[in-house]
Motif scaffolding. Structure first.
Motif, PDB file in Angstrom:
ATOM      1  N   GLY A  42      19.052  -2.454  -8.617  1.00  0.00           N
ATOM      2  CA  GLY A  42      19.101  -3.016  -7.269  1.00  0.00           C
ATOM      3  C   GLY A  42      18.197  -2.301  -6.282  1.00  0.00           C
ATOM      4  N   ASP A  43      17.772  -1.071  -6.604  1.00  0.00           N
ATOM      5  CA  ASP A  43      16.842  -0.355  -5.738  1.00  0.00           C
ATOM      6  C   ASP A  43      15.440  -0.918  -5.927  1.00  0.00           C
ATOM      7  OD1 ASP A  43      18.934   1.219  -4.931  1.00  0.00           O
ATOM      8  OD2 ASP A  43      17.958   3.121  -5.429  1.00  0.00           O
ATOM      9  N   VAL A  44      14.568  -0.639  -4.962  1.00  0.00           N
ATOM     10  CA  VAL A  44      13.201  -1.146  -4.985  1.00  0.00           C
ATOM     11  C   VAL A  44      12.222   0.016  -5.101  1.00  0.00           C
ATOM     12  CG1 VAL A  44      11.434  -2.382  -3.653  1.00  0.00           C
ATOM     13  CG2 VAL A  44      13.805  -3.179  -3.633  1.00  0.00           C
ATOM     14  N   LEU A  45      11.240  -0.146  -5.988  1.00  0.00           N
ATOM     15  CA  LEU A  45      10.148   0.814  -6.123  1.00  0.00           C
ATOM     16  C   LEU A  45       8.899   0.158  -5.554  1.00  0.00           C
ATOM     17  CD1 LEU A  45       9.107   3.541  -7.247  1.00  0.00           C
ATOM     18  CD2 LEU A  45       8.547   2.314  -9.353  1.00  0.00           C
ATOM     19  N   VAL A  46       8.276   0.828  -4.579  1.00  0.00           N
ATOM     20  CA  VAL A  46       7.021   0.347  -4.008  1.00  0.00           C
ATOM     21  C   VAL A  46       5.902   1.189  -4.601  1.00  0.00           C
ATOM     22  CG1 VAL A  46       5.682  -0.038  -1.916  1.00  0.00           C
ATOM     23  CG2 VAL A  46       8.172  -0.344  -1.877  1.00  0.00           C
ATOM     24  N   VAL A  47       5.042   0.543  -5.369  1.00  0.00           N
ATOM     25  CA  VAL A  47       3.927   1.215  -6.023  1.00  0.00           C
ATOM     26  C   VAL A  47       2.669   0.968  -5.201  1.00  0.00           C
ATOM     27  CG1 VAL A  47       2.549   1.389  -8.125  1.00  0.00           C
ATOM     28  CG2 VAL A  47       4.988   0.816  -8.275  1.00  0.00           C
ATOM     29  N   SER A  48       1.971   2.044  -4.840  1.00  0.00           N
ATOM     30  CA  SER A  48       0.692   1.890  -4.157  1.00  0.00           C
ATOM     31  C   SER A  48      -0.409   2.417  -5.065  1.00  0.00           C
ATOM     32  CB  SER A  48       0.697   2.621  -2.808  1.00  0.00           C
ATOM     33  OG  SER A  48       0.866   4.005  -2.992  1.00  0.00           O
ATOM     34  N   THR A  49      -1.465   1.630  -5.187  1.00  0.00           N
ATOM     35  CA  THR A  49      -2.607   1.996  -6.023  1.00  0.00           C
ATOM     36  C   THR A  49      -3.870   1.384  -5.440  1.00  0.00           C
ATOM     37  OG1 THR A  49      -3.527   1.967  -8.268  1.00  0.00           O
ATOM     38  CG2 THR A  49      -2.242   0.047  -7.600  1.00  0.00           C
ATOM     39  N   ARG A  50      -4.996   1.967  -5.780  1.00  0.00           N
ATOM     40  CA  ARG A  50      -6.281   1.422  -5.343  1.00  0.00           C
ATOM     41  C   ARG A  50      -6.983   0.686  -6.488  1.00  0.00           C
ATOM     42  NH1 ARG A  50      -7.306   2.163  -0.361  1.00  0.00           N
ATOM     43  NH2 ARG A  50      -6.358   3.870   0.789  1.00  0.00           N
ATOM     44  N   SER A  71       7.183  -8.370  -3.887  1.00  0.00           N
ATOM     45  CA  SER A  71       5.972  -8.682  -3.133  1.00  0.00           C
ATOM     46  C   SER A  71       4.768  -7.976  -3.736  1.00  0.00           C
ATOM     47  CB  SER A  71       6.114  -8.289  -1.657  1.00  0.00           C
ATOM     48  OG  SER A  71       6.213  -6.883  -1.529  1.00  0.00           O
ATOM     49  N   ILE A  72       3.606  -8.562  -3.475  1.00  0.00           N
ATOM     50  CA  ILE A  72       2.322  -7.982  -3.845  1.00  0.00           C
ATOM     51  C   ILE A  72       1.441  -8.116  -2.610  1.00  0.00           C
ATOM     52  CG2 ILE A  72       0.328  -8.089  -5.379  1.00  0.00           C
ATOM     53  CD1 ILE A  72       2.173  -9.646  -7.345  1.00  0.00           C
ATOM     54  N   GLU A  73       1.021  -6.988  -2.062  1.00  0.00           N
ATOM     55  CA  GLU A  73       0.217  -7.010  -0.843  1.00  0.00           C
ATOM     56  C   GLU A  73      -1.068  -6.226  -1.067  1.00  0.00           C
ATOM     57  OE1 GLU A  73       2.481  -5.662   2.550  1.00  0.00           O
ATOM     58  OE2 GLU A  73       4.323  -6.262   1.551  1.00  0.00           O
ATOM     59  N   ALA A  74      -2.199  -6.863  -0.767  1.00  0.00           N
ATOM     60  CA  ALA A  74      -3.491  -6.194  -0.856  1.00  0.00           C
ATOM     61  C   ALA A  74      -4.055  -6.069   0.556  1.00  0.00           C
ATOM     62  CB  ALA A  74      -4.436  -6.990  -1.736  1.00  0.00           C
ATOM     63  N   SER A  75      -4.465  -4.865   0.929  1.00  0.00           N
ATOM     64  CA  SER A  75      -5.033  -4.662   2.259  1.00  0.00           C
ATOM     65  C   SER A  75      -6.556  -4.692   2.187  1.00  0.00           C
ATOM     66  CB  SER A  75      -4.550  -3.332   2.846  1.00  0.00           C
ATOM     67  OG  SER A  75      -5.013  -2.262   2.058  1.00  0.00           O
ATOM     68  N   ASP A  76      -7.189  -4.811   3.340  1.00  0.00           N
ATOM     69  CA  ASP A  76      -8.646  -4.874   3.414  1.00  0.00           C
ATOM     70  C   ASP A  76      -9.310  -3.592   2.930  1.00  0.00           C
ATOM     71  OD1 ASP A  76      -8.537  -7.444   4.411  1.00  0.00           O
ATOM     72  OD2 ASP A  76      -8.602  -6.793   6.505  1.00  0.00           O
ATOM     73  N   ASP A  77      -8.596  -2.467   3.005  1.00  0.00           N
ATOM     74  CA  ASP A  77      -9.184  -1.186   2.589  1.00  0.00           C
ATOM     75  C   ASP A  77      -9.029  -0.930   1.082  1.00  0.00           C
ATOM     76  OD1 ASP A  77      -6.517  -0.533   2.362  1.00  0.00           O
ATOM     77  OD2 ASP A  77      -6.618   1.219   3.666  1.00  0.00           O
ATOM     78  N   GLY A  78      -8.521  -1.910   0.331  1.00  0.00           N
ATOM     79  CA  GLY A  78      -8.425  -1.790  -1.118  1.00  0.00           C
ATOM     80  C   GLY A  78      -7.098  -1.278  -1.633  1.00  0.00           C
ATOM     81  N   LEU A  79      -6.150  -0.993  -0.758  1.00  0.00           N
ATOM     82  CA  LEU A  79      -4.836  -0.504  -1.186  1.00  0.00           C
ATOM     83  C   LEU A  79      -3.976  -1.694  -1.616  1.00  0.00           C
ATOM     84  CD1 LEU A  79      -3.010   1.987  -1.455  1.00  0.00           C
ATOM     85  CD2 LEU A  79      -2.146   1.457   0.820  1.00  0.00           C
ATOM     86  N   LEU A  80      -3.347  -1.548  -2.762  1.00  0.00           N
ATOM     87  CA  LEU A  80      -2.455  -2.580  -3.292  1.00  0.00           C
ATOM     88  C   LEU A  80      -1.046  -2.040  -3.289  1.00  0.00           C
ATOM     89  CD1 LEU A  80      -2.187  -5.359  -4.784  1.00  0.00           C
ATOM     90  CD2 LEU A  80      -2.388  -4.047  -6.906  1.00  0.00           C
ATOM     91  N   LEU A  81      -0.098  -2.795  -2.722  1.00  0.00           N
ATOM     92  CA  LEU A  81       1.317  -2.424  -2.728  1.00  0.00           C
ATOM     93  C   LEU A  81       2.082  -3.464  -3.525  1.00  0.00           C
ATOM     94  CD1 LEU A  81       1.813  -1.519   1.040  1.00  0.00           C
ATOM     95  CD2 LEU A  81       1.513   0.054  -0.867  1.00  0.00           C
ATOM     96  N   VAL A  82       2.812  -3.000  -4.536  1.00  0.00           N
ATOM     97  CA  VAL A  82       3.628  -3.887  -5.370  1.00  0.00           C
ATOM     98  C   VAL A  82       5.062  -3.413  -5.238  1.00  0.00           C
ATOM     99  CG1 VAL A  82       4.019  -4.800  -7.675  1.00  0.00           C
ATOM    100  CG2 VAL A  82       1.707  -4.200  -6.966  1.00  0.00           C
ATOM    101  N   SER A  83       5.951  -4.273  -4.739  1.00  0.00           N
ATOM    102  CA  SER A  83       7.375  -3.946  -4.577  1.00  0.00           C
ATOM    103  C   SER A  83       8.161  -4.604  -5.688  1.00  0.00           C
ATOM    104  CB  SER A  83       7.896  -4.454  -3.229  1.00  0.00           C
ATOM    105  OG  SER A  83       7.183  -3.844  -2.174  1.00  0.00           O
ATOM    106  N   VAL A  84       8.931  -3.772  -6.426  1.00  0.00           N
ATOM    107  CA  VAL A  84       9.663  -4.253  -7.585  1.00  0.00           C
ATOM    108  C   VAL A  84      11.106  -3.790  -7.491  1.00  0.00           C
ATOM    109  CG1 VAL A  84       9.808  -4.220 -10.108  1.00  0.00           C
ATOM    110  CG2 VAL A  84       7.574  -4.104  -8.996  1.00  0.00           C
ATOM    111  N   GLU A  85      12.039  -4.738  -7.624  1.00  0.00           N
ATOM    112  CA  GLU A  85      13.466  -4.413  -7.639  1.00  0.00           C
ATOM    113  C   GLU A  85      13.907  -4.205  -9.067  1.00  0.00           C
ATOM    114  OE1 GLU A  85      17.730  -6.567  -6.792  1.00  0.00           O
ATOM    115  OE2 GLU A  85      16.014  -7.162  -5.560  1.00  0.00           O
ATOM    116  N   ARG A  86      14.614  -3.093  -9.292  1.00  0.00           N
ATOM    117  CA  ARG A  86      15.104  -2.824 -10.637  1.00  0.00           C
ATOM    118  C   ARG A  86      16.194  -3.826 -11.002  1.00  0.00           C
ATOM    119  NH1 ARG A  86      17.466   2.423 -13.846  1.00  0.00           N
ATOM    120  NH2 ARG A  86      17.788   1.221 -15.750  1.00  0.00           N
TER     121      ARG A  86
END
Length: 88
Positions: A42-50, A71-86
């Motif tokens: 039930g917890d969420v892990l937010v992974v950030s990667t370039r 969610s999957i969010e890509a920013s203009d500076d190349g950072l990718l955030l992927v939020s995953v619920e266990r």
């Protein structure tokens, strides 16, 4: 390069994994698996990667493991955030 773990924002809710520029081919998949096993269901892990390829690689891996991609969010500076619920 080593993975940096960032403390949970709110205990029991959200956790962060800063993978830097590492992608699934460089060890992100293994670290993702390890971190997901460490957090409660039930917890969420937010992974950030370039690594832009992680956008295609990480979500299917998460679903295959029984987790829910929130969610999957890509920013203009190349950072990718992927939020995953266990899920299990």
């Amino acid at each position: 390069m080593a993975f940096r773990s960032i403390a949970a924002d709110a205990p029991g809710t959200m956790h962060r994994l800063d993978a830097g520029s590492l992608g699934c081919g460089d060890g992100l998949a293994g670290e993702f698996r390890r971190r997901m096993q460490e957090i409660p269901v039930g917890d969420v892990l937010v992974v950030s990667t370039r690594d832009p390829a992680a956008k295609e690689d990480l979500p299917p891996l998460a679903r295959m493991m029984g987790h829910v991609v929130r969610s999957i969010e890509a920013s203009d500076d190349g950072l990718l955030l992927v939020s995953v619920e266990r899920g299990r």
